[in-house]
Enzyme design. Structure first.
Site, short mmCIF file in Angstrom:
data_model
loop_
_atom_site.label_atom_id
_atom_site.label_comp_id
_atom_site.label_asym_id
_atom_site.label_seq_id
_atom_site.Cartn_x
_atom_site.Cartn_y
_atom_site.Cartn_z
CG ASN A 196 -37.56 -14.67 -23.04
OD1 ASN A 196 -36.37 -14.67 -23.37
ND2 ASN A 196 -37.95 -14.60 -21.78
N GLY A 197 -36.16 -16.57 -25.66
CA GLY A 197 -35.45 -17.84 -25.63
C GLY A 197 -34.50 -17.96 -26.80
CE LYS A 231 -32.47 -7.76 -10.84
NZ LYS A 231 -31.42 -7.33 -9.93
CB CYS A 285 -36.45 -11.26 -24.77
SG CYS A 285 -34.98 -11.49 -25.78
NE ARG A 308 -37.67 -10.31 -18.67
CZ ARG A 308 -37.96 -11.45 -18.04
NH1 ARG A 308 -38.48 -11.40 -16.83
NH2 ARG A 308 -37.72 -12.61 -18.59
CG HIS A 355 1.67 -16.45 -5.94
ND1 HIS A 355 2.79 -17.25 -5.83
CD2 HIS A 355 1.23 -16.24 -4.67
CE1 HIS A 355 2.99 -17.54 -4.55
NE2 HIS A 355 2.06 -16.92 -3.83
CD GLU A 410 -21.91 -8.95 -5.76
OE1 GLU A 410 -22.77 -8.09 -6.02
OE2 GLU A 410 -21.72 -9.96 -6.47
CD GLU A 412 -23.27 -6.24 -12.14
OE1 GLU A 412 -23.80 -7.03 -12.94
OE2 GLU A 412 -23.41 -6.35 -10.91
CD1 TRP A 464 -29.89 -7.84 -23.23
CD2 TRP A 464 -29.24 -9.85 -23.95
NE1 TRP A 464 -28.58 -8.02 -22.85
CE2 TRP A 464 -28.15 -9.25 -23.28
CE3 TRP A 464 -29.06 -11.12 -24.49
CZ2 TRP A 464 -26.93 -9.87 -23.12
CZ3 TRP A 464 -27.84 -11.75 -24.36
CH2 TRP A 464 -26.79 -11.12 -23.67
CE LYS A 499 -23.20 -6.01 -7.56
NZ LYS A 499 -24.05 -6.92 -8.34
#
Length: 602
Positions: A100-101, A597, A2, A27, A502, A479, A486, A74, A483
């Site tokens: 925010n939180g 973000k 947020c 964000r 395996h 990574e 997401e 968010w 990428k």
């Protein structure tokens, strides 16, 4: 997560707030809203689910507003909806708040104080504003006292901006764990989660610390503790160029930021060289590392993946044992530490909540710490003992690209300088190698049409995919898979190539894309053998190899660079593959669903 903005001054608050929210889109969010006060001291609330463009359409442009607060949400408590969007108001309409939180004890607070209060959302945030109103009205407290008393009752993380219709010339703010900045200007003052949101208005910002509250008026800012002690803190200058925040001619920030990586490599070299062209950094950092017996790298997401490459660089260059840990696990399940640990925190934003809660514990134990971040003045930078900056410039796309390569580059410089301070022979001239890598990245980016075609042919309609590699290539495919998943929503996994047989090879079906990364001479033959194993089971194999290890069957051949720095080049094709796969699947490349973000809550 947020984003918060606030403005009080002599300009049109609506447009300033909306522009600030536009800047905070990176964000991640699912709804947005603003609350503004007009010249007659009448409040106007506008909020909407979805993009800020939808909110802008809803705002009454005829309202002449001089102050207000805004928010991009968010979802944590409560699904994305107009009712759950911020700002939230008390039932009387007197108080409006953005938050925010996460309030961990919102249910307890509700049951203790608000049993008879009608609630209109599913959020923890509404509990805060209703609690402030309850204290102000039932105990006849003034706004600041009611604000403070409500804060004391809360447990969790918060950045808050509050407006009281009965005190329209003031905006109230408070902070605990979640970031919040206060900006100063001539005839106005602002609040923001990120300096980028208000850099068009001012570059002078004051950091609000945990446990502090503030009042902003057109004339000034006052900061105090919950006990009422006044705090005098000078502003700092945010070195951001508003022009850097735009996409320019690029359709998406991610495309722009991929292309900026050669320049980032050169900027890092420049900023860590002295006038004699020698690499240098704060000698106290090197002394602290040399006094340690083990390095602990703590990070999340892409930074965690960069940390694994950093482990290779540090161990093989300095001979100091190095561990890599997920912040979210380390903080609550700390391993047995050595006697003299040294902690490195990797965070693009410097505001990652999971990493910060580890840093708080590290500081309490008295151990030395270093933050590598892209944002000077960020929380992790302020609270760690040392900071090394990434110099990557603003990274707006949710999917990190240039911060990943910048973190590895700066860790390579740290490794070389530590080895030299330790008196060890150093075979790699990092500045020279990074210059070569900058050119190598440029050459790969020039071939981006190849990766667009690979994406179109093999990934644009695929349900799942695999990346495989060994050694440093395994760290890279961790990574690469993150990428792709997401931004494209293709279920992608990165595996150590030798582990396929395996268990994981059972998932290989006809035409399953399997991308092999081969840059390590010692393991190249083994990884190539694993690629043939999946081909024999129907997979569509794409091999990306380094020059000198390539075969005619390979999809792409990378320019040759130093073996410890190969991820700086081999990651570029994987970034481009992720970008084009997302693009051709019709996704919002810069703002993947459900992602943020800067993850500022645990």
């Amino acid at each position: 997560m947020c984003g918060i903005v606030g403005y009080i001054g002599n300009k049109d608050a609506k447009e300033i707030l909306l522009h600030g929210l536009d800047t905070l889109e990176y964000r991640g969010y699912d709804s947005a809203g603003i609350y503004v006060m007009d010249d007659s001291q009448t409040g106007h609330l506008f909020k909407e689910k979805g993009r800020i463009a939808a909110l802008r359409d809803k705002v009454d442009q005829s309202v002449a507003a001089f102050s207000g607060i805004g928010h991009t949400r968010w979802a944590t408590h409560g699904a994305p909806s107009v009712d759950n969007a911020h700002p939230h108001q008390s039932n009387s309409g007197r108080f409006s708040i953005v938050h925010n939180g996460v309030i961990e004890n919102f249910a307890e607070v509700r049951d203790a104080y608000l049993q008879d209060v009608e609630l209109h959302s599913d959020t923890d945030t509404e509990i805060i504003v209703q609690l402030i109103a309850w204290f102000a009205e039932s105990e006849e407290l003034d706004t600041m006292d009611a604000f403070k008393k409500a804060i004391v009752a809360l447990k969790g993380s918060y950045a808050l901006a509050l407006v009281d219709n009965e005190n329209p010339d003031v905006i109230y703010a408070a902070k605990n764990k979640s970031p919040l900045l206060l900006g100063t200007g001539d005839g106005f003052n602002v609040i923001c989660s990120d300096a980028m949101a208000m850099i068009r208005e001012t570059n002078q910002f004051i950091e609000l610390m945990d446990g502090e509250v503030a009042t902003l008026s057109q004339e000034g800012i006052q900061i105090e503790t919950l006990a009422g002690d006044i705090i005098d803190r000078a502003p700092y200058t945010a070195h951001l160029d508003a022009n850097d925040l735009g996409k320019g001619t690029y359709p998406y920030y991610m495309a722009k930021e991929i292309d900026e990586q050669p320049a980032v490599m050169r900027k890092i070299i420049q900023n860590y060289q002295n006038e004699q062209g020698e690499l240098e950094m704060d000698p106290e950092i090197l002394e602290s590392i040399l006094a340690s017996d083990r390095i602990y790298i703590v990070a999340c997401g892409t930074s965690y993946n960069a940390g694994w490459v950093g482990k290779q660089l540090l161990e093989k260059t300095t001979n100091i044992p190095t561990e890599v840990h997920l912040s979210s696990e380390f903080g609550y399940n700390m391993p047995l530490l050595t006697e003299k640990p040294f902690f490195i925190f990797l965070s693009q934003s410097g505001e990652t909540a999971d990493s910060r809660q580890v840093l708080v514990q590290v500081n309490e134990m008295g151990y030395p710490s270093l933050t590598l971040t892209n944002v000077p003045g960020s929380t992790l930078s302020r609270e760690a003992q040392f900071t090394l900056l990434l110099y990557a410039g603003p990274e707006i796309a949710v999917a990190s690209t240039k911060a990943y390569t910048a973190q590895i580059a700066v860790m390579s410089i740290l490794a070389e300088l530590t080895a030299k301070a330790k008196g060890l022979p150093v075979e790699m001239d990092v500045a020279h190698e990074l210059a070569i890598i900058a050119s190598a990245i440029e050459s790969v980016i020039d071939d981006k049409e190849i990766f667009e075609q690979l994406s179109l042919t093999h990934l644009s309609t695929s349900r799942n995919a695999f990346y495989i590699g060994r050694g440093i290539d395994y760290y890279l495919v961790m990574e690469a898979s993150l990428k792709l998943k997401e931004v494209s929503y293709v279920q992608t996994e990165g595996f150590a190539a030798g582990e396929l047989k395996h268990g994981t090879i059972a998932l290989i079906e006809d035409n399953t894309p399997v991308i092999s990364i081969i840059t390590d001479k010692k393991t190249a033959g083994h990884t190539r053998g694993n690629a043939h194993e999946v081909i024999s089971r129907g997979a569509h194999s794409m091999i990306i190899s380094m020059d000198g290890l390539n075969q005619p069957e390979d999809a792409y051949v990378l320019p040759k660079v130093h073996e410890l720095l190969t991820p700086l080049v081999s990651v570029i094709p994987t970034q481009l593959i992720a970008y084009y796969t997302s693009l051709h699947r019709g996704n919002d490349v810069d703002k993947p669903r459900n992602l943020a973000k800067s993850v500022t809550v645990e």
